[in-house]
Design an enzyme around this catalytic site. Sequence first.
Site, short mmCIF file in Angstrom:
data_model
loop_
_atom_site.label_atom_id
_atom_site.label_comp_id
_atom_site.label_asym_id
_atom_site.label_seq_id
_atom_site.Cartn_x
_atom_site.Cartn_y
_atom_site.Cartn_z
N MET A 30 -19.65 24.74 48.50
CA MET A 30 -19.13 23.46 48.01
C MET A 30 -17.59 23.53 47.98
O MET A 30 -16.95 22.78 47.24
CB MET A 30 -19.69 23.16 46.62
CG MET A 30 -21.21 22.96 46.66
SD MET A 30 -21.86 21.88 45.38
CE MET A 30 -21.37 22.77 43.93
N LEU A 33 -12.99 27.61 47.62
CA LEU A 33 -13.40 28.96 48.03
C LEU A 33 -12.64 30.04 47.27
O LEU A 33 -11.46 29.89 46.94
CB LEU A 33 -13.16 29.13 49.53
CG LEU A 33 -13.90 28.14 50.42
CD1 LEU A 33 -13.61 28.44 51.89
CD2 LEU A 33 -15.41 28.15 50.16
N HIS A 37 -16.97 33.74 48.11
CA HIS A 37 -17.36 33.05 49.35
C HIS A 37 -16.87 33.82 50.56
O HIS A 37 -17.58 33.95 51.56
CB HIS A 37 -16.71 31.66 49.41
CG HIS A 37 -17.11 30.72 48.34
ND1 HIS A 37 -16.26 30.33 47.33
CD2 HIS A 37 -18.28 30.08 48.11
CE1 HIS A 37 -16.88 29.46 46.54
NE2 HIS A 37 -18.11 29.30 46.98
N GLN A 60 -26.89 17.41 43.23
CA GLN A 60 -27.25 18.57 42.41
C GLN A 60 -26.52 18.61 41.07
O GLN A 60 -26.64 19.56 40.31
CB GLN A 60 -27.06 19.88 43.19
CG GLN A 60 -25.62 20.25 43.49
CD GLN A 60 -25.55 21.44 44.44
OE1 GLN A 60 -25.79 21.34 45.62
NE2 GLN A 60 -25.20 22.61 43.91
N LYS A 148 -25.02 35.60 43.26
CA LYS A 148 -24.69 35.16 41.90
C LYS A 148 -25.57 33.98 41.49
O LYS A 148 -25.95 33.86 40.34
CB LYS A 148 -23.22 34.75 41.79
CG LYS A 148 -22.86 34.49 40.32
CD LYS A 148 -21.42 34.18 40.13
CE LYS A 148 -21.11 32.75 40.35
NZ LYS A 148 -21.65 31.82 39.34
N ASP A 149 -25.91 33.13 42.47
CA ASP A 149 -26.84 32.03 42.20
C ASP A 149 -28.25 32.52 42.52
O ASP A 149 -28.89 32.06 43.47
CB ASP A 149 -26.47 30.82 43.06
CG ASP A 149 -25.11 30.26 42.68
OD1 ASP A 149 -24.93 29.93 41.50
OD2 ASP A 149 -24.23 30.20 43.55
N GLN A 152 -31.15 30.04 42.64
CA GLN A 152 -30.97 29.19 43.82
C GLN A 152 -31.47 29.92 45.07
O GLN A 152 -32.19 29.35 45.89
CB GLN A 152 -29.50 28.82 43.96
CG GLN A 152 -29.13 28.21 45.30
CD GLN A 152 -27.72 27.68 45.33
OE1 GLN A 152 -27.46 26.64 44.77
NE2 GLN A 152 -26.82 28.36 45.99
N SER A 185 -16.27 29.21 41.34
CA SER A 185 -15.30 28.11 41.46
C SER A 185 -15.00 27.52 40.09
O SER A 185 -13.93 26.96 39.86
CB SER A 185 -15.85 27.02 42.38
OG SER A 185 -16.17 27.57 43.63
#
Length: 299
Positions: A30, A33, A37, A60, A148-149, A152, A185
């Site tokens: 998203m 960065l 990332h 989301q 980290k996610d 997800q 982020s």
Amino acid sequence: MTMEVLRTRGELERLDALRGQGPLVLVPTMGALHEGHLSLVRLATKIGPVVVSIFVNPTQFGPEEDLAAYPRDLDRDLELLRPLEVDAVFAPDVDQVYGQPGEVTVEPGRRAGGLCGASRPGHFRGVLTVVAKLLGLVRPDVGVFGRKDAQQCLVIDQMVRDLCLPVRLIDGPTVREPDGLAMSSRNRYLTGRDRERALCLQQALRQARRLILAGERDPDVLEEAMGRELAAADRPDYAAIRSVPELRRLERVQGRVLLAVAAQVGPARLIDNLVLEVRDGKVSETGLLDTTRTADGKE
Ligand code: PAF
């Protein structure tokens, strides 16, 4: 080599020149960065030609969440990507991704039920819908996502398996600041005292790991210990131990397990996790996704 910046669905045709030069790899982001990332992009460039998508996906974000405030700086993001041998960046506007709003969406499976799924209703529906669209638009052989996610990653993994999507998924390790804060982020929302208190997520995970190394295997004891560290946050959300990949509650900590924490600290909702393999008295850090699947979806 020039990095193509593609803004429309039509321009994605230019990716055809990259197909056949090795597996095409998509790194969905998203934007805003950071080194986390960039480490995923570096991992991707070892596999084949790389497309990075930059798209702040509105579906989301919940109505009370930070969609409007979410940092956006495409020029800066492109400058960070240029030295990394990225072949193309796909940075569409909302109408390039979402034609008619409210049409088909992807309903997540059971793995989305707890953790962030419980406190962010609709979040994973939005994530899966946009990831399915990005996979359909870019048609990569490999997708790289940040560990980290963790939830997800596992929810997307279930979508890819259940919908038989021909893409292999890889999870890249979390990158941390020197003091241990996981890069995000949303860290740029943190200043002064909030930045210091944000370390409680990392401390919760460290404490749980210490206890596991000392032989503790009761998930209730470990979750309580993590919860005590997380109390330094403004609003602790969860401190949980779950099985990987199913994200089920455990009777006892063994096999591959996810230690996951989430909390509101000042203006930022932060998450962090640790993935451990606990077997025969040995404890080691590991990844989330099964990397044995080939690009055509076969095991
Ligand atoms: O992890 C993210 O940045 C987003 O959730 C993703 C996967 C790019 C979908 O919008």
